[in-house]
Write an enzyme that holds these catalytic residues in place. Structure first.
Site, PDB file in Angstrom:
ATOM      1  N   GLN A  12      75.577 -81.901 -26.929  1.00  0.00           N
ATOM      2  CA  GLN A  12      77.080 -81.664 -26.876  1.00  0.00           C
ATOM      3  C   GLN A  12      77.334 -82.089 -28.336  1.00  0.00           C
ATOM      4  O   GLN A  12      77.122 -83.129 -28.982  1.00  0.00           O
ATOM      5  CB  GLN A  12      77.945 -82.779 -25.972  1.00  0.00           C
ATOM      6  CG  GLN A  12      79.478 -82.257 -26.112  1.00  0.00           C
ATOM      7  CD  GLN A  12      79.775 -80.850 -25.658  1.00  0.00           C
ATOM      8  OE1 GLN A  12      79.328 -80.492 -24.643  1.00  0.00           O
ATOM      9  NE2 GLN A  12      80.556 -80.177 -26.549  1.00  0.00           N
ATOM     10  N   LYS A  72      80.856 -78.440 -17.497  1.00  0.00           N
ATOM     11  CA  LYS A  72      79.525 -77.793 -17.324  1.00  0.00           C
ATOM     12  C   LYS A  72      78.950 -78.333 -16.020  1.00  0.00           C
ATOM     13  O   LYS A  72      78.207 -77.755 -15.477  1.00  0.00           O
ATOM     14  CB  LYS A  72      78.664 -78.284 -18.504  1.00  0.00           C
ATOM     15  CG  LYS A  72      79.011 -77.557 -19.836  1.00  0.00           C
ATOM     16  CD  LYS A  72      78.535 -78.040 -21.135  1.00  0.00           C
ATOM     17  CE  LYS A  72      79.104 -77.327 -22.327  1.00  0.00           C
ATOM     18  NZ  LYS A  72      78.909 -78.194 -23.788  1.00  0.00           N
ATOM     19  N   ASP A  79      71.273 -73.466 -25.417  1.00  0.00           N
ATOM     20  CA  ASP A  79      72.567 -73.072 -26.317  1.00  0.00           C
ATOM     21  C   ASP A  79      72.407 -71.939 -27.413  1.00  0.00           C
ATOM     22  O   ASP A  79      73.322 -71.590 -28.049  1.00  0.00           O
ATOM     23  CB  ASP A  79      72.862 -74.587 -27.031  1.00  0.00           C
ATOM     24  CG  ASP A  79      74.340 -75.177 -26.625  1.00  0.00           C
ATOM     25  OD1 ASP A  79      74.933 -74.344 -25.980  1.00  0.00           O
ATOM     26  OD2 ASP A  79      74.682 -76.206 -27.018  1.00  0.00           O
TER      27      ASP A  79
END
Length: 367
Positions: free
Chosen positions: A171, A127, A194
């Site tokens: 995460q 990322k 997300d």
């Protein structure tokens, strides 16, 4: 990347690369001319297979949409997620530069990593690299495994209030002593790139409502279908797996595209029979080679989200990566299929970058 380790200080850098559009554009191909191009491919396995002709029609519009039609049997069209993700990153880079030049704002993405899982650390590095490639500013928090939930919530609160941060990603998975739901719900819905906030998922599920963000992996699956000119409307689609991260939002997205949806999971009876009816299969269960050729309808399109290590003594690493679908068998029956690796994986990060740009544009009312 701005990096924060526990209470360590902050240091920032912005990639010099330039800008793109949050509205994703059709995948263009470098064809010698518009019209009809034919490719013939032989698949040499245990026996010789007759060649299959693939016809590609390219429009004369500035952003040609590639459509593929299968003429005979043999090997499927490979849906190249790596090449598609590269084009999307190029589009994002153009828009990031345009935004910076016009209003002096650079999109910012913050990632919070708790613990020392190697796979999670690898994803975070990917990322970071993606951000650098398109000019998005990145912030990173790395916390030890025994950090408290309160510490994680404090960093989320700080990023929620930071005007330089337009997207926040926690995460997963989190350590077992943390309440994942509490932590994900703490992310501001306006920065939930997300797409996991319950309000975003709720809007995704409702007709006539639009989520601020769509979860990245399912969004990447649908984007691949669009860019390869694969029609979804009216088709039978089967999603294998019902996770909150991929399976359920993928089914909701297919439903929004007017497909007829079935979800296959561990309690489904006659699963093979249901899968065999599918025109489109999205598999996300994490079981290597679970879907065999005998379960696939001839001409079906397969999006394989699974990425599973299997032992391979010939590989220097001692293993190789395979999907949920047996590629060798499926590629002889399907009309199109994503490879593993190089299919859905690169698209997930491309969609995260797209969502981050979209968030910055929305917050600053930039068209």
């Amino acid at each position: 990347m701005e990096k924060i380790c526990g209470a360590v200080g902050v240091r920032g850098s912005v990639s010099p690369q330039s800008s793109t559009t949050a509205r994703l554009l059709p995948l263009s191909r470098n064809l010698s001319q518009c019209g009809v191009v034919s490719f013939t491919r032989l698949l040499g396995l245990s026996h010789r297979i007759s060649p299959r002709t693939l016809t590609i029609h390219c429009s004369t519009s500035p952003s040609p949409l590639v459509t593929a039609s299968v003429a005979t049997e043999s090997s499927a069209t490979v849906i190249d997620g790596k090449a598609t993700a590269k084009q999307i990153r190029d589009e994002i880079s153009v828009e990031v530069s345009r935004m910076k030049d016009a209003i002096g704002v650079v999109p910012g993405l913050a990632v919070i990593l708790v613990g020392d899982r190697k796979d999670s650390a690898t994803y975070v590095r990917s990322k970071k690299k993606g951000c650098e490639s398109v000019g998005i500013k990145s912030f990173e928090v790395r916390l030890p495994q025994d950090s408290t939930e309160k510490q994680v919530l404090q960093f989320i609160s700080d990023f929620n209030d930071n005007p330089s941060v337009h997207g926040i990603l926690v995460q997963l998975p989190l350590p077992s002593h943390m309440n994942e739901q509490n932590i994900l719900n703490a992310v501001s819905i306006e920065k939930d790139v997300d797409g996991f906030h319950p309000l975003n998922i709720g809007r995704l599920a409702m007709r006539g409502r639009e989520p601020l963000f769509v979860p990245c992996t399912p969004k990447g699956c649908i984007e691949l279908l669009h860019r390869y000119g694969i029609d979804i409307k009216g088709k039978r689609a089967v999603v294998i797996g019902r996770s909150n991260i991929v399976g359920m939002p993928a089914a909701l997205l297919l439903q929004r595209e007017d497909a007829t949806i079935s979800i296959v999971h561990s309690r489904t009876k006659n699963a093979e029979e249901i899968i065999r009816q599918a025109d489109i299969i999205i598999s996300a269960v994490g079981q290597p080679n679970m879907v065999r050729g005998s379960s696939i309808k001839p001409g079906a399109v397969i999006i394989d989200v699974g990425i599973n290590p299997v032992e391979d003594t010939k590989s220097p690493r001692g293993y190789r990566l395979v999907g949920d679908v047996c590629y060798e068998e499926a590629s002889k029956i399907a009309s199109a299929i994503t490879p593993v690796p190089g299919g859905v994986g690169p698209m997930t990060i491309a969609m995260l970058l797209s969502n981050s740009l979209l968030s910055a544009k929305r917050i600053h009312n930039f068209q």
